[in-house]
Design a protein around this motif. Structure first.
Motif, PDB file in Angstrom:
ATOM      1  N   ASN A 186       3.703   6.661   0.090  1.00 57.41           N
ATOM      2  CA  ASN A 186       3.204   7.771   0.884  1.00 57.41           C
ATOM      3  C   ASN A 186       3.950   7.803   2.218  1.00 57.41           C
ATOM      4  OD1 ASN A 186       1.483   9.855   1.682  1.00 57.41           O
ATOM      5  ND2 ASN A 186      -0.220   8.916   0.562  1.00 57.41           N
TER       6      ASN A 186
ATOM      7  N   LEU B 106       0.186  -2.095  -4.906  1.00 52.84           N
ATOM      8  CA  LEU B 106      -1.237  -1.788  -5.076  1.00 52.84           C
ATOM      9  C   LEU B 106      -1.567  -0.296  -5.156  1.00 52.84           C
ATOM     10  CD1 LEU B 106      -2.760  -4.371  -2.548  1.00 52.84           C
ATOM     11  CD2 LEU B 106      -2.638  -4.591  -5.030  1.00 52.84           C
ATOM     12  N   ALA B 107      -0.563   0.569  -4.998  1.00 44.89           N
ATOM     13  CA  ALA B 107      -0.853   2.010  -4.983  1.00 44.89           C
ATOM     14  C   ALA B 107       0.050   2.724  -5.991  1.00 44.89           C
ATOM     15  CB  ALA B 107      -0.634   2.570  -3.585  1.00 44.89           C
ATOM     16  N   PRO B 108      -0.377   3.904  -6.478  1.00 44.08           N
ATOM     17  CA  PRO B 108       0.420   4.610  -7.484  1.00 44.08           C
ATOM     18  C   PRO B 108       1.747   5.158  -6.943  1.00 44.08           C
ATOM     19  CG  PRO B 108      -1.533   5.891  -6.876  1.00 44.08           C
ATOM     20  CD  PRO B 108      -1.684   4.550  -6.234  1.00 44.08           C
ATOM     21  N   THR B 109       1.768   5.548  -5.667  1.00 41.92           N
ATOM     22  CA  THR B 109       2.999   6.132  -5.107  1.00 41.92           C
ATOM     23  C   THR B 109       3.199   5.684  -3.661  1.00 41.92           C
ATOM     24  OG1 THR B 109       1.719   8.050  -4.402  1.00 41.92           O
ATOM     25  CG2 THR B 109       2.973   8.287  -6.445  1.00 41.92           C
TER      26      THR B 109
ATOM     27  N   ARG C 249       7.272   2.074  -7.250  1.00 42.57           N
ATOM     28  CA  ARG C 249       5.920   2.235  -6.690  1.00 42.57           C
ATOM     29  C   ARG C 249       5.497   0.957  -5.965  1.00 42.57           C
ATOM     30  NH1 ARG C 249       1.171   1.702 -11.028  1.00 42.57           N
ATOM     31  NH2 ARG C 249       0.309   0.720  -9.182  1.00 42.57           N
TER      32      ARG C 249
ATOM     33  N   ASN D 256       0.810  -1.228   0.000  1.00 41.97           N
ATOM     34  CA  ASN D 256       0.000   0.000   0.000  1.00 41.97           C
ATOM     35  C   ASN D 256       0.839   1.272   0.000  1.00 41.97           C
ATOM     36  OD1 ASN D 256      -2.030  -1.858   0.199  1.00 41.97           O
ATOM     37  ND2 ASN D 256      -2.968  -1.017   2.037  1.00 41.97           N
TER      38      ASN D 256
ATOM     39  N   LYS E 279      -6.526  -3.176  -1.399  1.00 43.37           N
ATOM     40  CA  LYS E 279      -5.751  -2.387  -0.436  1.00 43.37           C
ATOM     41  C   LYS E 279      -6.365  -2.481   0.956  1.00 43.37           C
ATOM     42  CE  LYS E 279      -4.629   1.915  -1.563  1.00 43.37           C
ATOM     43  NZ  LYS E 279      -4.769   3.171  -2.326  1.00 43.37           N
TER      44      LYS E 279
ATOM     45  N   SER F 260      -4.578  -3.863   4.318  1.00 42.27           N
ATOM     46  CA  SER F 260      -4.527  -3.002   5.498  1.00 42.27           C
ATOM     47  C   SER F 260      -5.112  -3.717   6.726  1.00 42.27           C
ATOM     48  CB  SER F 260      -5.304  -1.723   5.178  1.00 42.27           C
ATOM     49  OG  SER F 260      -5.267  -0.823   6.238  1.00 42.27           O
TER      50      SER F 260
ATOM     51  N   ARG G 292       2.449   2.605   2.524  1.00 40.74           N
ATOM     52  CA  ARG G 292       2.176   3.421   3.714  1.00 40.74           C
ATOM     53  C   ARG G 292       2.976   2.936   4.918  1.00 40.74           C
ATOM     54  NH1 ARG G 292      -1.823   7.400   3.457  1.00 40.74           N
ATOM     55  NH2 ARG G 292      -2.605   7.447   1.323  1.00 40.74           N
TER      56      ARG G 292
ATOM     57  N   GLN H 173      -7.936   6.512   5.504  1.00 45.26           N
ATOM     58  CA  GLN H 173      -7.200   5.444   4.830  1.00 45.26           C
ATOM     59  C   GLN H 173      -6.894   4.264   5.748  1.00 45.26           C
ATOM     60  OE1 GLN H 173      -5.634   5.051   1.867  1.00 45.26           O
ATOM     61  NE2 GLN H 173      -5.935   7.012   0.833  1.00 45.26           N
TER      62      GLN H 173
END
Lengths: 128, 149
Positions: free
Chosen positions: B72, B67-70, B64, A23, B2, B6, A25, A43
């Motif tokens: 974070n 599952l996500a474009p960038t 990247r 993800n 995602k 999570s 994150r 999120q």
């Protein structure tokens, strides 16, 4: 070596690794909680629900460890200190001590040294 | 997808905290009590967690996430400042008093114990309110700047 501490630590690391690689994150608990009040859809809600839901399941199968005190004023005060401190520091044990140190972030290394030191002094002072 | 990742990550995190002993305030303060009856075992939590996460962080070479474009991550270019040091000290004080940091606070609160619930709600409300207040004051400062300009 404490095997359960090592295995539990590796699971925490794997959890943070999965969240980062899939993800993109950082698994920082204080940051996730603080973002719950934001305008955009939160999120981190699934992570927090997984964390809390698992906490509930754990409480069904094992005894929850005793708190240090049964006084709610101390719980209220220490909870607020942890909330304010981790907000100002932009992170806690997960975001700074695990993820930040792994990223070799100077801010996280500084933060971890300071909060460990102050926590150690606090435990020492309480015992006096 | 995602969302499932999570959720899974949160489940794994809670299990790790519980198995490692991080949810036990007596064990945590035993670890912090370097000058007393020091129980160093929790150092292995950090060793295990950092070993696994740093391998993933430095080992995953793609630009990247899957599952996500960038990515974070934390903003880069932030320096050590008074706010970081003061915040870390305040956190350390609260952690030393209670033996509970944010992850274990949520895991233990879910058990329904009233002390943990009070702690977790106090912590969560403080975090959310502090962030809202700082966002509002930042917006005000922003609009003042616009007026001045």
């Amino acid at each position: 070596m404490d095997v359960s501490a090592l295995i539990g630590g590796m699971m925490i690391g794997l959890s943070a690794a999965v969240l980062w690689v899939f993800n993109g994150r950082i698994a920082g608990i204080s940051g996730m909680v603080s973002s719950l009040g934001d305008d955009q859809p939160p999120q981190y809600l699934p992570f927090l629900l997984g964390l809390i839901g698992t906490g509930w399941v754990i409480s069904l199968v094992t005894v929850t460890p005793e708190p240090l005190t049964n006084g709610w004023p101390m719980a209220l005060l220490s909870g607020a200190l942890v909330g304010l401190g981790t907000f100002l520091a932009n992170g806690c044990t997960s975001g700074h001590a695990v993820c930040g140190i792994s990223r070799l972030s100077v801010r996280s290394i500084t933060s971890t040294v300071v909060f460990m030191l102050v926590a150690g002094i606090t435990v020492y002072a309480k015992a006096l | 997808m995602k969302t499932i990742v999570s959720l899974f990550s949160g489940v794994l995190f809670a299990l790790g905290l519980s198995i490692s002993g991080m949810t036990d305030p007596a064990k945590v303060t035993g670890f912090l009590d370097v000058t007393g009856a020091w129980d160093p075992s929790l150092i292995w939590v950090m060793v295990g967690a950092i070993a696994v996460f740093s391998s993933a962080f430095w080992g995953y070479k793609k630009s990247r996430p899957i599952l996500a474009p960038t990515f974070n991550g934390p903003r880069s270019g932030m320096n050590v400042d008074g706010r970081l040091v003061a915040g870390s000290a305040i956190f350390g004080l609260g952690w030393g008093l209670s033996g509970i940091c944010p992850g274990p606070a949520l895991v233990n609160a879910a058990s329904g114990g009233s002390i943990y619930l009070v702690f977790a709600v106090s912590m969560a409300v403080t975090l959310v309110v502090a962030r809202r207040v700082s966002q509002i004051s930042a917006t005000r400062r922003g609009s003042d700047d616009v007026k001045l300009a």
